[in-house]
Design a protein around this motif. Structure first.
Motif, PDB file in Angstrom:
ATOM      1  N   ASN A  11       0.832  -1.214   0.000  1.00 31.80           N
ATOM      2  CA  ASN A  11       0.000   0.000   0.000  1.00 31.80           C
ATOM      3  C   ASN A  11       0.862   1.257   0.000  1.00 31.80           C
ATOM      4  OD1 ASN A  11      -2.693  -1.026  -0.055  1.00 31.80           O
ATOM      5  ND2 ASN A  11      -2.434  -1.705   2.052  1.00 31.80           N
ATOM      6  N   ARG A  12       1.951   1.226   0.746  1.00 34.05           N
ATOM      7  CA  ARG A  12       2.816   2.413   0.793  1.00 34.05           C
ATOM      8  C   ARG A  12       3.483   2.639  -0.572  1.00 34.05           C
ATOM      9  NH1 ARG A  12       7.086   5.518   2.704  1.00 34.05           N
ATOM     10  NH2 ARG A  12       6.287   7.047   4.192  1.00 34.05           N
ATOM     11  N   ALA A  13       3.893   1.531  -1.206  1.00 33.94           N
ATOM     12  CA  ALA A  13       4.497   1.651  -2.541  1.00 33.94           C
ATOM     13  C   ALA A  13       3.511   2.275  -3.523  1.00 33.94           C
ATOM     14  CB  ALA A  13       4.949   0.281  -3.036  1.00 33.94           C
ATOM     15  N   MET A  14       2.256   1.842  -3.462  1.00 37.69           N
ATOM     16  CA  MET A  14       1.261   2.386  -4.392  1.00 37.69           C
ATOM     17  C   MET A  14       0.976   3.850  -4.086  1.00 37.69           C
ATOM     18  SD  MET A  14      -0.547   1.785  -7.054  1.00 37.69           S
ATOM     19  CE  MET A  14      -0.931   0.040  -7.264  1.00 37.69           C
ATOM     20  N   LEU A  15       0.868   4.202  -2.804  1.00 40.67           N
ATOM     21  CA  LEU A  15       0.586   5.600  -2.455  1.00 40.67           C
ATOM     22  C   LEU A  15       1.748   6.509  -2.845  1.00 40.67           C
ATOM     23  CD1 LEU A  15      -1.213   5.134   0.989  1.00 40.67           C
ATOM     24  CD2 LEU A  15      -2.231   5.669  -1.229  1.00 40.67           C
ATOM     25  N   LEU A  16       2.976   6.031  -2.679  1.00 39.66           N
ATOM     26  CA  LEU A  16       4.132   6.823  -3.113  1.00 39.66           C
ATOM     27  C   LEU A  16       4.093   7.018  -4.634  1.00 39.66           C
ATOM     28  CD1 LEU A  16       6.911   5.290  -0.837  1.00 39.66           C
ATOM     29  CD2 LEU A  16       6.163   7.668  -0.827  1.00 39.66           C
ATOM     30  N   GLY A  55      10.856   6.117  -4.600  1.00 44.94           N
ATOM     31  CA  GLY A  55      10.446   5.636  -3.273  1.00 44.94           C
ATOM     32  C   GLY A  55       9.480   4.467  -3.384  1.00 44.94           C
ATOM     33  N   SER A  56       8.592   4.542  -4.369  1.00 43.28           N
ATOM     34  CA  SER A  56       7.649   3.452  -4.596  1.00 43.28           C
ATOM     35  C   SER A  56       8.390   2.156  -4.897  1.00 43.28           C
ATOM     36  CB  SER A  56       6.718   3.819  -5.758  1.00 43.28           C
ATOM     37  OG  SER A  56       5.877   2.740  -6.093  1.00 43.28           O
ATOM     38  N   ASN A  57       9.359   2.225  -5.790  1.00 39.71           N
ATOM     39  CA  ASN A  57      10.071   1.000  -6.144  1.00 39.71           C
ATOM     40  C   ASN A  57      10.951   0.479  -5.006  1.00 39.71           C
ATOM     41  OD1 ASN A  57       8.962   0.491  -8.584  1.00 39.71           O
ATOM     42  ND2 ASN A  57      10.685   1.177  -9.820  1.00 39.71           N
ATOM     43  N   ALA A  81       9.023  -5.518  -0.626  1.00 40.06           N
ATOM     44  CA  ALA A  81       7.892  -6.449  -0.688  1.00 40.06           C
ATOM     45  C   ALA A  81       8.308  -7.748  -1.373  1.00 40.06           C
ATOM     46  CB  ALA A  81       6.731  -5.795  -1.433  1.00 40.06           C
ATOM     47  N   LYS A  82       9.089  -7.632  -2.449  1.00 35.74           N
ATOM     48  CA  LYS A  82       9.537  -8.847  -3.144  1.00 35.74           C
ATOM     49  C   LYS A  82      10.394  -9.722  -2.236  1.00 35.74           C
ATOM     50  CE  LYS A  82      10.901  -6.456  -6.885  1.00 35.74           C
ATOM     51  NZ  LYS A  82      11.609  -6.171  -8.122  1.00 35.74           N
ATOM     52  N   GLU A  83      11.289  -9.085  -1.505  1.00 28.36           N
ATOM     53  CA  GLU A  83      12.158  -9.851  -0.595  1.00 28.36           C
ATOM     54  C   GLU A  83      11.334 -10.546   0.487  1.00 28.36           C
ATOM     55  OE1 GLU A  83      15.000  -7.080   0.898  1.00 28.36           O
ATOM     56  OE2 GLU A  83      15.934  -6.734  -1.059  1.00 28.36           O
ATOM     57  N   LEU A  84      10.301  -9.854   0.977  1.00 26.91           N
ATOM     58  CA  LEU A  84       9.471 -10.440   2.034  1.00 26.91           C
ATOM     59  C   LEU A  84       8.662 -11.623   1.502  1.00 26.91           C
ATOM     60  CD1 LEU A  84       8.534 -10.324   4.936  1.00 26.91           C
ATOM     61  CD2 LEU A  84       6.844  -8.586   4.287  1.00 26.91           C
ATOM     62  N   TYR A 130       3.749  -2.990 -11.490  1.00 27.78           N
ATOM     63  CA  TYR A 130       3.774  -1.574 -11.099  1.00 27.78           C
ATOM     64  C   TYR A 130       5.209  -1.082 -10.921  1.00 27.78           C
ATOM     65  CZ  TYR A 130      -1.169  -0.748 -11.021  1.00 27.78           C
ATOM     66  OH  TYR A 130      -2.463  -0.554 -11.433  1.00 27.78           O
ATOM     67  N   ALA A 131       6.095  -1.960 -10.488  1.00 29.00           N
ATOM     68  CA  ALA A 131       7.510  -1.571 -10.428  1.00 29.00           C
ATOM     69  C   ALA A 131       8.021  -1.288 -11.840  1.00 29.00           C
ATOM     70  CB  ALA A 131       8.330  -2.668  -9.766  1.00 29.00           C
TER      71      ALA A 131
END
Length: 436
Positions: free
Chosen positions: A68-73, A81-83, A89-92, A130-131
């Protein structure tokens, strides 16, 4: 505590929790998102970001926070900052892919929401998309190509985990990577991506209304002709019918604006609970399940204009339909788990009833109160992604977007002044319209 008192307590609680129909509803995770959704509906992503950061996020929900933070950024224009958040997120997701046995056992005993959220399959693919779009909108094509390769790897992993799933292929991901490869002159890779997109669109179209975008049809006809694959081209021609097959504007020295409308918001999960008393024992049985709820959406398509060129968006990705169809496929397993959990919790309370009635009541009440549906999902995703492609001369162009509702009524108008278009290149523009 006597048996009559205990039964009175549990039946009173049953009435309180269940009501006259025995059915209760609760928003759960989704309710905490409502203030953020109101900010998005009024085009205030920076305020939504402040609200998101002010909320408490359990460790098991960290992936949702990052997505959500990535999308809002991204919506605030901070693409770098989004990427950075998409990378985390990918690492997690990779770390969570080997979920611990102890965590699975805990989720069975308590509820599904106690597990660490690792994302729905379509969400895992969309974070790469999105990235990639962030990179493309920054003009960083090499980094976008790396994301395209990672999409392929992610789709292979998902296919290995669910080889029979009709959603193991993502049509829009393949379509976008095909556009990326073709722009780089990697014809073979582009054709492979377009073929897979075509196959995925047809597979998805068997589950919900989705057609192969006409622009993709033209891409397949054009590229098979270029590569001398006459038999394959004839097959597409027969399948598509009368599709304009102009040459590639990129090879003719023109540029192309690829405009993406991110329309609406993805559906939200709600909780529905059934609480029933067992007359024989006086104990309660509770089952909670998630269900998807569509968000209001009025946009039908968009008109993109630049100079004397006009194009209308085509549906390229129906995230809402995929989420609903995927949930429908998963629901039998979710239901079986909830029923098994209800039986286990009821049996545990009943097993101590003869020895200690007070402990039995407390155990039963704890079982009811902890039975919750997992209503988590990536809520800042749009409901749909629509695409329009406009060929333009190299130079600066003022681009106008009009979001259209029923009967092409203009719902929103947005200007993009001085968009730079390079000959032989694609320029990617996006507009998110969550709808007021």
């Amino acid at each position: 505590m006597g048996a009559g008192t205990r039964r009175g307590l549990v039946f009173a609680l049953a009435g309180l929790l269940a009501g006259p129909t025995g059915l209760t509803g609760c928003a759960g995770h989704s309710r905490s998102f409502a203030p953020i959704e109101r900010c998005l509906a009024t085009q205030r992503p920076a305020d939504a970001l402040v609200l998101l950061d002010a909320q408490k996020h359990a460790g098991r929900d960290r992936l949702l926070y990052l997505l959500n933070r990535a999308m809002l950024l991204r919506l605030t224009g901070d693409l770098a900052g989004s990427n950075a958040h998409f990378e985390q997120a990918k690492e997690l997701i990779d770390a969570l892919s080997a979920l611990s046995v102890s965590e699975q056992a805990a989720s069975f005993l308590v509820n599904d929401a106690t597990r660490s959220y690792e994302g729905e399959p379509h969400e895992q693919v969309l974070l790469h998309m999105y990235a990639a779009l962030n990179y493309l909108e920054e003009g960083r094509r090499d980094e976008a190509r790396v994301e395209a390769l990672q999409v392929d790897l992610r789709l292979r992993r998902l296919a290995e985990r669910a080889p029979e799933s009709p959603f193991r292929a993502d049509p829009f991901a393949r379509y976008l990577t095909g556009l990326l490869y073709e722009e780089r002159g990697e014809w073979s890779d582009a054709l492979i991506a377009y073929r897979k997109a075509f196959e995925a669109y047809r597979a998805h179209g068997e589950r919900y209304p989705l057609a192969v975008p006409p622009a993709l049809q033209a891409d397949l006809l054009r590229l098979t002709a270029r590569m001398g694959l006459s038999d394959e081209r004839e097959g597409y021609r027969q399948a598509f019918g009368d599709v304009p097959t102009e040459g590639s504007p990129l090879e003719e020295g023109l540029g192309e604006v690829v405009f993406l409308l991110h329309s609406g918001l993805a559906p939200v999960k709600r909780e529905e609970s059934l609480v029933l008393p067992d007359p024989a024992s006086g104990l309660l049985v509770s089952v909670s399940l998630p269900r998807y709820e569509r968000r209001t959406r009025h946009a039908q398509r968009a008109r993109v204009a630049a100079g004397d060129r006009t194009a209308y968006t085509e549906l390229a990705h129906d995230i809402e339909a995929i989420a609903l169809a995927n949930h429908e496929a998963l629901l039998p397993g979710i239901t079986a788990r909830a029923l098994a959990r209800a039986v286990a919790k009821f049996a545990a309370a009943k097993s101590v009833q003869k020895r200690n009635e007070a402990a039995s009541v407390l155990l039963n009440l704890a079982a009811v109160l902890t039975e919750r549906a997992d209503t988590r999902s990536w809520l800042t995703l749009p409901a749909q992604i629509q695409v329009a492609r406009v060929a333009l001369e190299a130079g600066r162009h003022d681009v106008t977007l009009e979001v259209l509702g029923a009967s092409d009524r203009v719902l929103c108008r947005q200007e993009f002044p001085g968009v730079r278009v390079e000959g032989g290149r694609r320029t990617y523009l996006s507009y998110h319209w969550p709808e007021p």
